[in-house]
Design an enzyme around this catalytic site. Structure first.
Site, PDB file in Angstrom:
ATOM      1  N   CYS A  50       0.508  -1.314   0.228  1.00  0.00           N
ATOM      2  CA  CYS A  50       0.220   0.222  -0.029  1.00  0.00           C
ATOM      3  C   CYS A  50       1.101   1.201   0.227  1.00  0.00           C
ATOM      4  CB  CYS A  50      -1.158   0.014   1.339  1.00  0.00           C
ATOM      5  SG  CYS A  50      -1.872   1.474   1.497  1.00  0.00           S
ATOM      6  N   CYS A  53       0.139   3.679   2.536  1.00  0.00           N
ATOM      7  CA  CYS A  53       0.188   3.589   3.991  1.00  0.00           C
ATOM      8  C   CYS A  53       1.596   3.996   4.132  1.00  0.00           C
ATOM      9  CB  CYS A  53      -0.180   2.089   3.855  1.00  0.00           C
ATOM     10  SG  CYS A  53      -1.535   1.687   4.232  1.00  0.00           S
TER      11      CYS A  53
END
Length: 261
Positions: A50, A53
């Site tokens: 991700c 993230c």
């Protein structure tokens, strides 16, 4: 000099490490620690693939600004790939997703995605410092909560919302308060508690700023101190002093009157 230099570096390392966010990777351990320390849990859903993230780690979680909240919450990181059951429970279909919950696992606030740290930091700042009464949370965990338990939790979250400046957080806290008051009314074995819970759900509308909606709903209720208080509060917030006074004159509770001063 060499020894002093090593000691200086060691002390500097300790200082930098102190107060930084310490992540727990186990859901049950985080809940147990939150219960023991009377704190809320900040749960971060992420994955190694991700990109946002990783940006969130750099731009928020690992910044000096976060050190101010390191001791306020229990921090839990959940890898959605290895904790699919927890990800499904909290509908973490899109990440990053941050959830703030209590020790029972009850979600209070959530946000999906990451554009900047400012909004998150504002919520962390505004969030209540202490968990709802541990005795009531324990009953939720043990699944033996009764009407009084739900009512107490509803009242606690209602009170907590008053010191919250973040609009989205205030709304979420009041929504949770509503759910507890409604559960209290459902579980109640007395009409008095059920009615009081219903009044408080209406009061939450007023605390959200929906004064017309609150007055319309409370107008259908039977005459009571809380009815007059809600009407007076709404008129006060609308700046209609004369009408506020008309309802204040019907109130005998010093506690309720004090909230209108």
């Amino acid at each position: 000099m060499k020894r002093i230099g090593i000691l200086t570096i060691l002390l500097l390392t300790i200082t930098i490490s102190y107060g930084q966010v310490q992540w727990i990777k186990n859901y049950d351990v985080a809940r147990a620690q939150a219960m023991a320390e009377n704190k809320f849990i900040v749960m971060d859903f992420w994955a190694i693939w991700c990109g946002p993230c990783k940006k969130m780690d750099v731009d928020m979680w690992n910044t000096t600004e976060m050190t101010a909240y390191a001791d306020k919450f229990i921090f839990l990181k959940i890898d959605v790939d290895s904790n699919r059951d927890i990800a499904m429970k909290y509908s973490a279909n899109t990440i990053p997703k941050v959830v703030i919950m209590d020790a029972s696992g009850q979600e209070i606030w959530e946000e999906i995605g990451f554009a900047s740290a400012s909004m998150y930091l504002k919520v962390f700042e505004d969030f209540p410092s202490e968990l709802a009464p541990t005795e009531q949370i324990a009953k939720l965990i043990q699944k033996n909560a009764d009407a009084n338990t739900y009512f107490s939790l509803g009242a606690w979250y209602q009170e907590s919302s008053k010191n919250t400046e973040s609009v989205s957080l205030k709304k979420d806290i009041l929504n949770l308060s509503d759910s507890y008051f409604k559960q209290a009314a459902k579980e109640s074995k007395t009409d008095a508690l059920a009615t009081e819970a219903e009044f408080n759900v209406i009061l939450n509308h007023a605390y959200r700023g929906a004064y017309k909606k609150a007055m319309k709903k409370v107008d259908k209720m039977e005459e009571a101190e809380m009815k007059n208080f809600i009407m007076a509060y709404c008129y006060k917030c609308e700046g209609q002093t004369q009408k506020m006074r008309e309802f204040m004159d019907k109130i005998t509770s010093k506690e309720l009157l004090a909230q209108l001063d």
